[in-house]
Design an enzyme around this catalytic site. Structure first.
Site, PDB file in Angstrom:
ATOM      1  N   ASP B 223      30.671 -58.680 -50.262  1.00  9.37           N
ATOM      2  CA  ASP B 223      30.335 -57.644 -51.209  1.00  9.37           C
ATOM      3  C   ASP B 223      31.112 -56.491 -50.684  1.00  9.37           C
ATOM      4  O   ASP B 223      30.513 -55.631 -49.890  1.00  9.37           O
ATOM      5  CB  ASP B 223      28.841 -57.370 -51.409  1.00  9.37           C
ATOM      6  CG  ASP B 223      28.590 -56.225 -52.294  1.00  9.37           C
ATOM      7  OD1 ASP B 223      29.701 -55.472 -52.887  1.00  9.37           O
ATOM      8  OD2 ASP B 223      27.492 -55.704 -52.413  1.00  9.37           O
ATOM      9  N   GLN B 226      31.123 -50.956 -51.598  1.00  9.25           N
ATOM     10  CA  GLN B 226      31.080 -49.615 -50.871  1.00  9.25           C
ATOM     11  C   GLN B 226      32.015 -49.338 -49.925  1.00  9.25           C
ATOM     12  O   GLN B 226      32.183 -48.586 -49.118  1.00  9.25           O
ATOM     13  CB  GLN B 226      29.704 -49.494 -50.412  1.00  9.25           C
ATOM     14  CG  GLN B 226      28.480 -49.467 -51.326  1.00  9.25           C
ATOM     15  CD  GLN B 226      28.332 -48.366 -52.218  1.00  9.25           C
ATOM     16  OE1 GLN B 226      29.001 -47.342 -52.062  1.00  9.25           O
ATOM     17  NE2 GLN B 226      27.643 -48.649 -53.275  1.00  9.25           N
ATOM     18  N   LYS B 249      33.033 -47.615 -59.000  1.00 12.89           N
ATOM     19  CA  LYS B 249      32.831 -46.741 -57.842  1.00 12.89           C
ATOM     20  C   LYS B 249      33.886 -46.403 -57.256  1.00 12.89           C
ATOM     21  O   LYS B 249      33.851 -45.741 -55.832  1.00 12.89           O
ATOM     22  CB  LYS B 249      31.984 -47.687 -56.704  1.00 12.89           C
ATOM     23  CG  LYS B 249      30.539 -48.302 -57.342  1.00 12.89           C
ATOM     24  CD  LYS B 249      29.567 -48.957 -56.251  1.00 12.89           C
ATOM     25  CE  LYS B 249      28.622 -49.814 -56.799  1.00 12.89           C
ATOM     26  NZ  LYS B 249      27.481 -48.854 -57.163  1.00 12.89           N
TER      27      LYS B 249
END
Lengths: 149, 434
Positions: B223, B226, B249
């Site tokens: 993932d 971020q 993001k």
């Protein structure tokens, strides 16, 4: 800021009638999944009277203060008073700020009037009230048309 | 990927002024005229004109369904859509045909989890043994996962009978690898973990986990929600099999994200969503599927958003991801220093800049995060409060909720100062002794 009235801070720091007590007729657990606030609420009935409301509230100052005010207002009250109070608090909190609340009906809970202007916080203030409605519904008493949703 | 503090400088005041002028929303005010201090880019980033123009440009110049029809618009639209794929692939040093467009990282991770359950049921057109899973097999995640990289695996576990295991988190917010060999075993079919925690800021040791997964033949899903927006990423260096990220993001539009997969992994992977444009041949009884990535893109795609995301990648590439990373690193240092100077706050996550991103979460002793966030908001400071879709991680640290400041390339040292000024008013309002 206006939201944090002294009354809210006081109730949040030292919540009235807090803690879970026996005996009780119904217990519910409600959460606010967006922030993780939780309340476990018990209600004991003596006929038409709410003879005890006890709770364990884990959350922000608004949700804890609101539970404390609820317990103050409705412990020992009859179902009609509970319905009127519930309706008045619910109306104030969902008024987007148009309804300042009537202290004669909802007592200290008028301090929560500012919450109505912050949509993200309305759920915090309503958490214990919806829990009470849910708990009473399981004892066969409806606080409002919407109380079972 | 560089593991230690980057040597490059943060953006200068002049550079920041130029950058901020590209983001129209950053000049707006909130709450009775206060300048917006946006410290919630971990939830979603703001968008520069270049992205907004690209998205609008799709609709004003190109709008047609890609890969359908033979008219001029469809042809140009298809080129733009495939061009966007190549740009986004280039941004993470991947091949264009290894990028699958999804709605976001959540959908990308679900596509992988459902590939496993379709594989287990013998469907989805995948030929790979790697995607068969059932009782006796194991799925490994970590305690610091966002719900988006936890719940799809819980569901896969309950559908297939495979067990779910996880790596735990240490007190200082790092993955506990001391039991790595016991957690990732010969029975492990898939290891899914976050590159950078959206709560703790921790950048995880991909190498060590990949090395163990390789030993046991498990597929590795990263993932990278971020990390892709904040660090230079080269998928070959990471060594994982699949990697998911969201466009919104990383300065891109909402509604677009990507699943990168190693070519042979995508070839073997069963499909999740089925329908138009992912097929090769169709009869009333059955269908065969197009090669990847098309077989994973059923339905008319979010092409305008894909071109917007490509524009975001170009914007970030022009600034330089090493500079973006250095800038955010410097600001993270200011945030950590400021929290350390305030002993009435408690940091949740590593109190060091080593292997750390710009998500900084903390509690104020005696004040609920919702109340902290409300006071900050009253000063125009936007942060995230709550469990940040990582409820098990908050349970691990016995925190009902935290306040999180999260950074992006457009944030300034002055904004961090404004954040602390606002934070300093919190104890007084709630009667906390400091």
């Amino acid at each position: 800021m206006d939201l944090y009235q002294e009354l809210i801070i006081e109730h949040a720091k030292r919540p009235h009638r807090a803690g879970l007590r026996e005996p009780f007729d119904a217990e519910v657990h409600h959460v606010n999944p967006t922030c993780g606030d939780e309340v476990t609420l018990r209600v004991a009935r003596d006929g038409d009277l709410l003879s005890d409301i006890s709770y364990d509230s884990l959350g922000c100052s608004i949700s804890v203060a609101s539970a404390s005010m609820l317990a103050d207002l409705l412990t020992g009250a009859d179902l009609d008073t509970a319905r009127t109070t519930f309706a008045a608090v619910h109306a104030m909190l969902t008024s987007k700020g148009a309804d300042a609340g009537d202290e004669a009906v909802i007592g200290d809970a008028v301090a929560l009037a500012g919450v109505a202007k912050f949509p993200a916080r309305v759920k915090c203030a309503l958490l214990s009230w919806m829990a009470l409605a849910d708990a009473l519904a399981t004892t066969g008493a409806n606080l409002s048309e919407e109380s079972h949703v | 990927m560089t593991a230690h503090a980057p040597a490059l400088a943060a953006f200068s005041d002049q550079e920041l002024a130029r950058i901020r002028a590209d983001f129209p929303i950053l000049s707006r005010t909130v709450r009775d005229g206060k300048p917006l201090v946006y410290l919630d880019s971990g939830a979603t980033s703001q968008k520069p004109y270049a992205v907004l123009d690209a998205e609008r440009g799709w609709y004003t110049e190109l709008n047609a369904a890609p890969h359908r029809g033979a008219h001029a618009l469809s042809e140009e639209g298809t080129q733009a859509y495939e061009g966007a794929r190549a740009t986004i692939a280039g941004f993470i040093s991947a091949r264009a045909d290894e990028i699958v467009f999804t709605k976001n990282a959540t959908e990308a991770i679900n596509a992988v989890a459902y590939a496993f359950s379709n594989g287990a049921a013998g469907g989805g057109g995948g030929a790979g043994e790697r995607f068969r899973i059932g009782p006796g097999d194991e799925i490994v995640v970590t305690e610091m996962e966002h719900h988006a990289n936890l719940i799809p695996w819980q569901e896969l576990s309950s559908r297939t009978g495979a067990s779910l295991k996880w790596l735990e988190v240490t007190e200082d917010g790092r993955l506990d690898l001391s039991h790595l060999r016991e957690v990732i075993t010969e029975r492990t079919k898939v290891v899914a973990f976050t590159h950078a925690s959206n709560v703790l800021g921790t950048v995880n040791p991909v190498d060590a986990i990949v090395a163990r997964a390789r030993e046991v033949g498990a597929l590795v899903v990263l993932d990278a929600c971020q990390s892709v927006p904040h660090l230079p990423i080269d998928v070959a260096d990471l060594g994982v099999d699949l990697l998911a990220f969201s466009g919104h993001k990383m300065l891109g539009p909402m509604g677009i994200g990507a699943l990168w997969g190693r070519r042979e992994v995508l070839d073997a992977m069963p499909v999740f969503l089925t329908g138009g444009s992912m097929i090769e041949t169709v009869t009333m009884e059955r269908a065969t599927y197009a090669p990847a990535p098309q077989k994973f893109e059923a339905g008319v795609p979010n092409a305008a958003q894909a071109t917007g995301l490509a524009a975001a990648c170009d914007y970030l590439t022009t600034l330089g991801m090493d500079r973006v990373s250095a800038h955010e690193h410097a600001l993270t240092g200011i945030l950590l220093d400021g929290l350390r100077e305030r002993p009435w706050t408690r940091l949740m996550g590593p109190d060091s800049l080593e292997n750390r991103g710009g998500a900084v979460s903390f509690v104020v002793d005696g004040v609920h995060a919702h109340d902290v966030g409300q006071i900050l908001d009253d000063h125009g400071v936007a942060v995230r409060v709550g469990h940040h879709c990582a409820w098990p991680l908050h349970r691990r640290f016995k925190a009902a909720a935290t306040t999180r400041a999260s950074l992006a390339l457009y944030n300034t040292p002055e904004e961090i100062a404004a954040f602390f000024t606002a934070l300093d008013s919190v104890p007084g309002i709630f009667g906390i002794e400091v």
